[in-house]
Scaffold this motif. Structure first.
Motif, PDB file in Angstrom:
ATOM      1  N   HIS A 136       0.871  -1.176   0.000  1.00  0.00           N
ATOM      2  CA  HIS A 136       0.000   0.000   0.000  1.00  0.00           C
ATOM      3  C   HIS A 136       0.905   1.223   0.000  1.00  0.00           C
ATOM      4  CE1 HIS A 136      -3.372   2.626   0.705  1.00  0.00           C
ATOM      5  NE2 HIS A 136      -2.853   3.064   1.848  1.00  0.00           N
ATOM      6  N   VAL A 137       1.340   1.604  -1.171  1.00  0.00           N
ATOM      7  CA  VAL A 137       2.279   2.704  -1.354  1.00  0.00           C
ATOM      8  C   VAL A 137       1.747   3.606  -2.459  1.00  0.00           C
ATOM      9  CG1 VAL A 137       4.627   3.334  -2.015  1.00  0.00           C
ATOM     10  CG2 VAL A 137       4.236   1.320  -0.597  1.00  0.00           C
ATOM     11  N   PRO A 138       1.522   4.890  -2.197  1.00  0.00           N
ATOM     12  CA  PRO A 138       0.990   5.784  -3.235  1.00  0.00           C
ATOM     13  C   PRO A 138       1.977   5.973  -4.378  1.00  0.00           C
ATOM     14  CG  PRO A 138       0.773   6.735  -1.029  1.00  0.00           C
ATOM     15  CD  PRO A 138       1.681   5.565  -0.904  1.00  0.00           C
ATOM     16  N   ARG A 139       1.436   6.235  -5.551  1.00  0.00           N
ATOM     17  CA  ARG A 139       2.209   6.664  -6.719  1.00  0.00           C
ATOM     18  C   ARG A 139       3.206   5.622  -7.219  1.00  0.00           C
ATOM     19  NH1 ARG A 139      -0.969  10.944  -8.177  1.00  0.00           N
ATOM     20  NH2 ARG A 139      -1.500  12.116  -6.296  1.00  0.00           N
ATOM     21  N   ILE A 140       2.858   4.348  -7.141  1.00  0.00           N
ATOM     22  CA  ILE A 140       3.728   3.330  -7.730  1.00  0.00           C
ATOM     23  C   ILE A 140       3.644   3.442  -9.247  1.00  0.00           C
ATOM     24  CG2 ILE A 140       4.136   0.858  -8.010  1.00  0.00           C
ATOM     25  CD1 ILE A 140       3.074   0.402  -5.275  1.00  0.00           C
ATOM     26  N   LYS A 141       4.784   3.438  -9.902  1.00  0.00           N
ATOM     27  CA  LYS A 141       4.811   3.564 -11.354  1.00  0.00           C
ATOM     28  C   LYS A 141       4.312   2.288 -12.017  1.00  0.00           C
ATOM     29  CE  LYS A 141       8.737   6.782 -11.300  1.00  0.00           C
ATOM     30  NZ  LYS A 141      10.135   7.008 -11.745  1.00  0.00           N
ATOM     31  N   ILE A 161      -1.001  -5.533  -4.743  1.00  0.00           N
ATOM     32  CA  ILE A 161      -0.753  -4.097  -4.731  1.00  0.00           C
ATOM     33  C   ILE A 161      -2.108  -3.405  -4.597  1.00  0.00           C
ATOM     34  CG2 ILE A 161       0.104  -2.112  -6.035  1.00  0.00           C
ATOM     35  CD1 ILE A 161       2.196  -3.878  -7.243  1.00  0.00           C
ATOM     36  N   ALA A 162      -2.279  -2.692  -3.501  1.00  0.00           N
ATOM     37  CA  ALA A 162      -3.576  -2.087  -3.188  1.00  0.00           C
ATOM     38  C   ALA A 162      -3.457  -0.568  -3.156  1.00  0.00           C
ATOM     39  CB  ALA A 162      -4.084  -2.600  -1.846  1.00  0.00           C
ATOM     40  N   PRO A 163      -3.842   0.139  -4.225  1.00  0.00           N
ATOM     41  CA  PRO A 163      -3.827   1.608  -4.195  1.00  0.00           C
ATOM     42  C   PRO A 163      -4.664   2.157  -3.047  1.00  0.00           C
ATOM     43  CG  PRO A 163      -4.123   0.811  -6.434  1.00  0.00           C
ATOM     44  CD  PRO A 163      -4.251  -0.389  -5.539  1.00  0.00           C
ATOM     45  N   THR A 164      -5.743   1.454  -2.706  1.00  0.00           N
ATOM     46  CA  THR A 164      -6.535   1.820  -1.538  1.00  0.00           C
ATOM     47  C   THR A 164      -6.844   0.565  -0.741  1.00  0.00           C
ATOM     48  OG1 THR A 164      -8.555   2.881  -0.704  1.00  0.00           O
ATOM     49  CG2 THR A 164      -8.741   1.660  -2.761  1.00  0.00           C
ATOM     50  N   LEU A 165      -6.860   0.712   0.565  1.00  0.00           N
ATOM     51  CA  LEU A 165      -7.275  -0.370   1.451  1.00  0.00           C
ATOM     52  C   LEU A 165      -8.667  -0.107   2.015  1.00  0.00           C
ATOM     53  CD1 LEU A 165      -3.922  -0.916   3.390  1.00  0.00           C
ATOM     54  CD2 LEU A 165      -4.999  -2.548   1.811  1.00  0.00           C
ATOM     55  N   SER A 166      -9.277   0.984   1.586  1.00  0.00           N
ATOM     56  CA  SER A 166     -10.596   1.365   2.091  1.00  0.00           C
ATOM     57  C   SER A 166     -11.689   0.643   1.312  1.00  0.00           C
ATOM     58  CB  SER A 166     -10.791   2.878   1.960  1.00  0.00           C
ATOM     59  OG  SER A 166     -12.149   3.222   2.154  1.00  0.00           O
ATOM     60  N   ILE A 167     -12.457  -0.163   2.001  1.00  0.00           N
ATOM     61  CA  ILE A 167     -13.576  -0.860   1.353  1.00  0.00           C
ATOM     62  C   ILE A 167     -14.618   0.157   0.887  1.00  0.00           C
ATOM     63  CG2 ILE A 167     -15.495  -2.460   1.752  1.00  0.00           C
ATOM     64  CD1 ILE A 167     -13.614  -4.034   3.596  1.00  0.00           C
ATOM     65  N   GLU A 297     -10.145  -4.516  -4.789  1.00  0.00           N
ATOM     66  CA  GLU A 297     -11.508  -4.746  -5.290  1.00  0.00           C
ATOM     67  C   GLU A 297     -11.675  -6.100  -5.949  1.00  0.00           C
ATOM     68  OE1 GLU A 297      -9.301  -2.320  -8.454  1.00  0.00           O
ATOM     69  OE2 GLU A 297      -9.512  -2.329  -6.263  1.00  0.00           O
ATOM     70  N   LYS A 298     -10.585  -6.733  -6.343  1.00  0.00           N
ATOM     71  CA  LYS A 298     -10.675  -8.061  -6.966  1.00  0.00           C
ATOM     72  C   LYS A 298     -11.232  -9.106  -5.997  1.00  0.00           C
ATOM     73  CE  LYS A 298      -8.446  -6.704 -10.741  1.00  0.00           C
ATOM     74  NZ  LYS A 298      -7.925  -5.392 -10.320  1.00  0.00           N
TER      75      LYS A 298
END
Length: 300
Positions: A136-141, A161-167, A297-298
């Protein structure tokens, strides 16, 4: 307070030199069998501390290591303001912690809250020791994601790789996708309490999801270059307006409209604790993966 079954034994060595003294920490772990062993990389960050607390309360998993460049040598339980120490010191050497945990032959997961420049090497190290990763790291290329996908495929080792962890954020995105088939005008308005990179990861992901549906939005206004109208993301006319307002929650609202009707979906985050149900789900899911999956979301 739950009892902790992991025992972290550490010896501190001091080696003196003419110029300076160096301090080394050697650790070994004797974790209980059966539980998923979780290493938190970025443990001293706000989300890292929240993750430590969430994992200790979750069934079937336990914190087995803490990595960070801050508070090195301090007990992670103390850093997280727990009533009792966990006997797990924060270390700044991921490889050493991985090596200690891997000796137990248990299922292991590394939670990576570091930064885009170190993610690739971190996941490679975790994989080499037979451990999965939740990132969970922002701005991964995108190049990093592609390279990691190929690496995980070859190693048959899972990574999420989870851009967001918020359900809640994921549910908002799903609702926005459903609405986009019925409306031709859409704009995103977001607010954050502190300055950050804008548009946010959430706004970018929503805009990308809507743009991938093959529709053109806001046709009457798509070419407007007035700054007050916000930024157009992509070529499909999705506009985003970003505000920094101290005291407000982190908020994302997607507005859809047509003549005579406005439909909006909104999601607010007031505390990092809101990310923990998604994080615990990610840990449970990733241990069974044999490849890279992009997006929590998957699994919803």
């Amino acid at each position: 307070m739950a009892a902790f079954s992991s025992q972290f034994h550490c010896t501190i060595y001091h080696i003196s030199h003419d110029i300076k003294a160096r301090r080394f920490v050697s650790c070994s772990v004797n974790p209980s069998q059966g539980n998923i062993k979780v290493i938190v990389n970025g443990a001293a960050k706000e989300i890292g501390r929240a993750a430590v607390l969430a994992v200790t309360k979750a069934r079937g998993m336990e914190v087995a290591g803490a990595v960070d460049s801050h508070f090195v040598g301090e007990d992670i339980g103390k850093v997280c303001d727990m009533e009792e120490p966990m006997e797990i010191p924060i270390m700044n050497d991921l490889t050493m912690v991985l090596g200690s945990i891997s000796q137990s032959k248990a299922r292991g997961v590394v939670l990576d809250f570091t930064d885009p420049d170190t993610v690739y090497d971190n996941v490679k190290q975790a994989t080499a020791f037979g451990m999965r990763s939740v990132v969970h790291v922002p701005r991964i290329k995108l190049e990093t994601v592609s390279a990691l996908s190929a690496f995980c495929e070859k190693a048959t080792m899972g990574c999420l790789i989870a851009p967001t962890l918020s359900i809640g954020s994921i549910l908002l995105q799903q609702a926005a996708i459903s609405a986009s088939f019925h409306y031709k005008n859409v704009e995103i308005v977001e607010s954050r309490p502190n300055p950050t990179d804008f548009p946010s990861t959430d706004a970018n992901q929503i805009a990308n999801n809507l743009s991938n549906l093959g529709q053109i939005y806001n046709r009457e206004d798509i070419s407007t270059d007035v700054r007050a109208r916000g930024q157009v993301l992509g070529e499909d006319g999705v506009r985003v307006h970003s505000m920094v307002l101290p005291g407000l929650p982190s908020s994302t609202t997607v507005y859809f409209s047509r003549p005579g009707e406005v439909y909006s979906v909104k999601h607010d985050i007031t505390d990092v604790q809101s990310l923990m149900p998604g994080l615990i789900m990610a840990v449970r899911k990733v241990v069974n993966l044999k490849n890279l999956v992009y997006g929590l979301e998957k699994f919803l």
